[in-house]
Design an enzyme around this catalytic site. Structure first.
Site, PDB file in Angstrom:
ATOM      1  N   ALA A  29       9.568  -8.861   2.116  1.00  0.00           N
ATOM      2  CA  ALA A  29       8.447  -7.923   2.140  1.00  0.00           C
ATOM      3  C   ALA A  29       8.783  -6.720   2.999  1.00  0.00           C
ATOM      4  CB  ALA A  29       7.201  -8.614   2.682  1.00  0.00           C
ATOM      5  N   ASN A  30       7.971  -5.672   2.849  1.00  0.00           N
ATOM      6  CA  ASN A  30       7.999  -4.547   3.777  1.00  0.00           C
ATOM      7  C   ASN A  30       6.963  -4.794   4.856  1.00  0.00           C
ATOM      8  OD1 ASN A  30       9.802  -3.287   2.072  1.00  0.00           O
ATOM      9  ND2 ASN A  30       8.625  -1.405   1.914  1.00  0.00           N
ATOM     10  N   ARG A  31       7.115  -4.126   5.981  1.00  0.00           N
ATOM     11  CA  ARG A  31       6.106  -4.222   7.034  1.00  0.00           C
ATOM     12  C   ARG A  31       4.957  -3.279   6.721  1.00  0.00           C
ATOM     13  NH1 ARG A  31       8.765  -3.900  12.916  1.00  0.00           N
ATOM     14  NH2 ARG A  31       6.571  -3.767  13.438  1.00  0.00           N
ATOM     15  N   VAL A  96       5.584  -0.465  -0.795  1.00  0.00           N
ATOM     16  CA  VAL A  96       6.058  -1.293  -1.909  1.00  0.00           C
ATOM     17  C   VAL A  96       7.512  -1.688  -1.656  1.00  0.00           C
ATOM     18  CG1 VAL A  96       6.386  -1.354  -4.409  1.00  0.00           C
ATOM     19  CG2 VAL A  96       4.552   0.042  -3.428  1.00  0.00           C
TER      20      VAL A  96
END
Ligand code: C5P
Length: 213
Positions: A29-31, A96
């Protein structure tokens, strides 16, 4: 009477991260806390807009009067954005994931050794909307950068055919925090806004959107 300058307008907001599964129990995931995007959805709704908020996995309550669509992956987010069109304005705040993993169908076992992750590009939702026949009249992107913030933002504005880029300097403690330092990059130049709570940045952006329509 409260300012209802966005009444009759449909505003689409994306927020939060996307989660890209590695296997049924793991993801990359991204932060992103989702706080800035949720604050923008809230501020637009308070000006009377009909707001669709497409959110990745976050731990935030839905702002009053906002229609929320929860998604997990970038591809789900792209589908939800497509389904929410047409919109007068889109504000793409989501972080995203640029790549997804070719996910395993079963849980990977530790004893089998560290797996090599094979990454494939995700759709760029903002760029696809910029090139779409259903492009909203006003298309706003975000750019989280840690260096050369304005150069990267101007390049992104052109590459993604966005009208505005909100350049976000994330070299400090912005991630998950309550305040933000942003620069609004438009066709006419750059406005640097004072460091402020995310709700204040959101209200200022909503007012600018109302001015532009
Ligand atoms: O290219 P970069 O990810 O830095 O661009 C950020 C902007 O593009 C944000 O507005 C983000 O929501 C949007 N974006 C997107 N789909 C992607 C990647 C970024 O909509 N796959």
């Amino acid at each position: 009477a409260p300012d209802q300058r966005l009444s009759g307008k449909h505003i689409l907001v994306t927020a939060g991260p996307t989660h890209e599964p590695i296997d049924p129990v793991r993801y990359v995931a991204n932060r992103s806390s989702g706080k800035q995007g949720f604050a923008i959805a809230d501020a637009c709704a308070q000006l009377g807009a009909r707001v669709t908020l497409v959110s990745g996995p976050v731990a935030l309550p839905t702002p009053a009067g906002v229609t929320r669509v929860d998604v997990e992956t970038a591809r789900e987010m792209a589908d939800a954005v497509g389904a929410a069109l047409p919109a007068d304005v889109a504000v793409m705040v989501a972080a995203v994931a640029d790549w997804r993993v070719e996910a395993a169908g079963q849980k990977l076992k530790k004893g089998a050794g560290a797996p090599a992750l094979s990454l494939v590009p995700n759709p760029d939702i903002l760029a696809d909307l910029g090139a779409s026949p259903h492009r909203p009249r006003l298309l706003v992107g975000f750019a989280a950068e840690t260096e050369r913030v304005l150069d990267h933002a101007a390049a992104k504005r052109a590459a993604k055919r966005a009208d505005w880029i909100v350049a976000n300097d994330v070299s400090g403690d912005v991630m998950g925090g309550e305040a933000n330092t942003v620069h609004l990059v438009t066709e006419t130049g750059v406005e640097s806004w004072p460091h402020a709570p995310k709700a204040v940045v959101a209200r200022r952006l909503a007012q600018r959107i109302a001015d532009a329509l």
